[in-house]
Design an enzyme around this catalytic site. Structure first.
Site, PDB file in Angstrom:
ATOM      1  N   LYS A  22      29.934 -31.098 -43.643  1.00  0.00           N
ATOM      2  CA  LYS A  22      29.016 -30.111 -43.056  1.00  0.00           C
ATOM      3  C   LYS A  22      27.965 -29.660 -44.081  1.00  0.00           C
ATOM      4  O   LYS A  22      26.779 -29.594 -43.775  1.00  0.00           O
ATOM      5  CB  LYS A  22      29.805 -28.886 -42.580  1.00  0.00           C
ATOM      6  CG  LYS A  22      28.924 -27.705 -42.191  1.00  0.00           C
ATOM      7  CD  LYS A  22      29.737 -26.506 -41.768  1.00  0.00           C
ATOM      8  CE  LYS A  22      30.123 -25.588 -42.905  1.00  0.00           C
ATOM      9  NZ  LYS A  22      29.110 -24.638 -43.356  1.00  0.00           N
ATOM     10  N   ASN A  23      28.430 -29.367 -45.302  1.00  0.00           N
ATOM     11  CA  ASN A  23      27.527 -28.784 -46.291  1.00  0.00           C
ATOM     12  C   ASN A  23      26.518 -29.786 -46.853  1.00  0.00           C
ATOM     13  O   ASN A  23      25.609 -29.400 -47.592  1.00  0.00           O
ATOM     14  CB  ASN A  23      28.323 -28.147 -47.439  1.00  0.00           C
ATOM     15  CG  ASN A  23      28.945 -26.825 -47.018  1.00  0.00           C
ATOM     16  OD1 ASN A  23      28.746 -26.372 -45.896  1.00  0.00           O
ATOM     17  ND2 ASN A  23      29.704 -26.213 -47.916  1.00  0.00           N
ATOM     18  N   CYS A 126      28.553 -16.218 -42.742  1.00  0.00           N
ATOM     19  CA  CYS A 126      29.893 -15.643 -42.900  1.00  0.00           C
ATOM     20  C   CYS A 126      29.813 -14.266 -43.569  1.00  0.00           C
ATOM     21  O   CYS A 126      28.987 -14.047 -44.454  1.00  0.00           O
ATOM     22  CB  CYS A 126      30.738 -16.535 -43.805  1.00  0.00           C
ATOM     23  SG  CYS A 126      31.402 -17.987 -43.008  1.00  0.00           S
ATOM     24  N   ARG A 131      25.619 -11.858 -50.273  1.00  0.00           N
ATOM     25  CA  ARG A 131      24.882 -13.125 -50.215  1.00  0.00           C
ATOM     26  C   ARG A 131      23.363 -12.942 -50.203  1.00  0.00           C
ATOM     27  O   ARG A 131      22.690 -13.230 -49.221  1.00  0.00           O
ATOM     28  CB  ARG A 131      25.349 -13.949 -49.011  1.00  0.00           C
ATOM     29  CG  ARG A 131      26.817 -14.273 -49.093  1.00  0.00           C
ATOM     30  CD  ARG A 131      27.268 -15.212 -48.015  1.00  0.00           C
ATOM     31  NE  ARG A 131      27.096 -16.609 -48.381  1.00  0.00           N
ATOM     32  CZ  ARG A 131      27.597 -17.612 -47.677  1.00  0.00           C
ATOM     33  NH1 ARG A 131      28.252 -17.382 -46.572  1.00  0.00           N
ATOM     34  NH2 ARG A 131      27.418 -18.843 -48.062  1.00  0.00           N
ATOM     35  N   ASP A 316      35.501 -22.553 -51.286  1.00  0.00           N
ATOM     36  CA  ASP A 316      35.747 -22.939 -49.888  1.00  0.00           C
ATOM     37  C   ASP A 316      37.168 -23.434 -49.639  1.00  0.00           C
ATOM     38  O   ASP A 316      37.526 -23.721 -48.498  1.00  0.00           O
ATOM     39  CB  ASP A 316      34.743 -24.023 -49.454  1.00  0.00           C
ATOM     40  CG  ASP A 316      33.356 -23.455 -49.201  1.00  0.00           C
ATOM     41  OD1 ASP A 316      33.212 -22.226 -49.185  1.00  0.00           O
ATOM     42  OD2 ASP A 316      32.420 -24.259 -49.019  1.00  0.00           O
ATOM     43  N   ARG A 408      32.590 -24.007 -36.200  1.00  0.00           N
ATOM     44  CA  ARG A 408      31.397 -24.141 -37.032  1.00  0.00           C
ATOM     45  C   ARG A 408      31.611 -25.203 -38.098  1.00  0.00           C
ATOM     46  O   ARG A 408      30.640 -25.812 -38.554  1.00  0.00           O
ATOM     47  CB  ARG A 408      31.079 -22.812 -37.729  1.00  0.00           C
ATOM     48  CG  ARG A 408      30.651 -21.701 -36.777  1.00  0.00           C
ATOM     49  CD  ARG A 408      30.262 -20.459 -37.547  1.00  0.00           C
ATOM     50  NE  ARG A 408      29.523 -20.849 -38.739  1.00  0.00           N
ATOM     51  CZ  ARG A 408      29.586 -20.233 -39.910  1.00  0.00           C
ATOM     52  NH1 ARG A 408      30.333 -19.164 -40.056  1.00  0.00           N
ATOM     53  NH2 ARG A 408      28.891 -20.657 -40.935  1.00  0.00           N
TER      54      ARG A 408
END
Ligand code: UD1
Length: 429
Positions: A22-23, A126, A131, A316, A408
């Site tokens: 995903k990233n 999230c 952030r 993560d 997600r």
């Protein structure tokens, strides 16, 4: 809202195909904004975040098509996306979209570099900390952009184009590295990014940019050197396998016992987590085409780790590791150094019977004999999947509420796990 029901206590056994990361997929899709030509991405995971980003890109004028695939056919290979940003029709990324996914903020650099302007909502994502985006803005300013904040939007302008510069990031940021690296490919002259993120997904994007005609040196290191070009071309690129998904299933089987072959996983992307797994008492074997992880009846050893930028232990995987250590024989210590508020899973793990004490950025986990099923609430993406791992080891039934975060970031999670013996089902509201 969907829920996931798990009846714990089953050992996992079988093969799990690992999806595209995903990233990496998200910034690779964003890179399509840098060229008028077609960018083809293979092995794109079918995830809510990917689909949302596709909508955001279409809004900017990107033509997006997906190669047809019959249901059940090569599901693990992922989808093939064709993205063509022939004309960018809108340089605004609106709040309604960016607030739902932080990575969409990264359109800022490519839009600014190609169009000389961008208006991008401040991000959401999230709820794992404040952030901020100061490093992104610092990078854009260093490349010559004028930045204003207006009504919750970052308004960036560079009417005469961006100019290369030397940027020393005071802190490692994956997103700011992506953003600045992409922008610099179309800036005039040389950009040097110091203290760049070294995450494999950053290198994957850099490799794709090189295929598109960018000149980049130092890929995968903390000093990345980019010579700007007037234009980039189309390319074909395959998204690298997801190291976080790999680590998640590896930790899951270490927790339940049994044996999993993680098909398509690349061990060099997660050496630190695999070392931690071995220390905990799992057997990790590198094989042709994947990684095999197993644990027989032996007990789990406690560990002490802290999260770090790559190649350190990834934030993560912190929540998943914590779920695993809840039943270790002894006391584990996990320190979260990347995000200040990434412990929302702690309370939920405690509901399942874990013994965890939090002091600032450090969690102390005293191993218990076993967990017991309960109702729990999924909070962020990685926290949600830690509750799945805990549910797999808990006695009885665990009901995970609010699972949309899982969708997600984890492709076909309940199918992949139930194919390996887990009793897990989605209850659609
Ligand atoms: C990316 C990953 C996310 C992962 C994180 C850290 C994607 C889509 N997301 O998120 O899964 O958990 O890297 O590995 O790839 N920071 C600032 N100012 C900034 C930007 C970041 O202070 O302008 C701080 C953050 O608050 C955090 C740290 O830097 O404390 C690292 O964040 P960053 O690497 O930027 O994370 P993301 O790119 O958002």
């Amino acid at each position: 809202m969907d829920r996931i029901k798990i009846v714990g206590g089953q050992r996992l056994k079988g093969k799990i195909p690992i999806s595209g990361a995903k990233n990496a997929a998200l910034p690779l899709m964003i890179a399509s904004l840098l060229t008028q030509d077609r960018l083809t991405l293979k092995n794109v995971p079918n995830l809510a975040d990917v689909n949302l980003l596709a909508r955001i890109l279409r809004n900017h004028g990107v033509d997006h098509s997906v190669d047809g695939k019959r249901a059940g056919n090569n599901q693990h290979i992922g989808e093939t996306f064709h993205l063509t940003a022939r004309d960018i029709v809108d340089t605004t990324a609106p709040y309604e979209m960016v607030s739902r996914m932080r990575a969409s903020f990264w359109v800022l650099g490519p839009l600014l570099a190609r169009m000389g302007e961008a208006r991008v909502s401040m991000p959401g994502g999230c709820a794992i900390g404040t952030r901020p985006v100061d490093l992104h803005l610092m990078g854009m300013k260093a490349l010559g952009a004028e930045i204003d904040i207006d009504g919750g939007y970052v308004v960036a302008r560079a009417p005469k184009g961006l100019r290369g510069n030397r940027i020393i990031f005071p802190k490692v940021s994956v997103g700011a590295t992506h953003n600045v690296m992409m922008a610099a490919t179309l800036a005039k002259g040389e950009t040097v990014i110091e203290n760049a993120a070294r995450e494999p997904e950053v290198a994957d994007v850099a490799n794709c940019l090189v295929k598109m005609g960018a000149k980049i040196e130092g890929i995968g290191t903390s000093t990345v050197r980019i010579q700007g070009r007037d234009r980039l071309e189309g390319a074909v690129h395959t998204v690298l396998p997801d190291r976080i998904e790999t680590g998640t299933y590896a930790f899951a089987v270490a927790a339940t016992g049994g044996e999993l072959f993680l098909e398509g996983a690349r061990p060099e992307l997660l050496e630190t987590p695999l070392d931690v797994l071995r220390r905990i008492g799992a057997t990790v074997t590198i094989e042709e085409g994947g990684i095999r992880v197993s644990r027989d009846g032996g007990h789990l050893e406690p560990v002490s780790i802290e999260t770090q930028p790559y190649p350190g232990f990834p934030t993560d995987l912190q929540a998943q590791l914590m779920a695993l250590t809840t039943t270790a024989r002894g006391t584990s210590v996990i320190r979260e150094t990347i995000f200040e508020n990434r412990f929302m899973h702690v309370q939920e793990l405690v509901r399942l019977g874990a013994d965890i004490k939090l002091h600032g950025d450090t969690a102390t986990i005293s191993g218990v004999q076993g967990l017991r099923g309960a109702q729990v609430m999924a909070t962020d993406l990685r926290a949600s999947v830690s509750l799945v791992i805990a549910g797999l080891i808990a006695d009885g039934e665990t009901m995970i509420n609010r699972v949309y975060h899982l969708d997600r970031g984890f492709e076909r999670l309940e199918h992949k796990l139930s194919a390996c013996g887990a009793i897990i089902e989605r209850i659609t509201a």
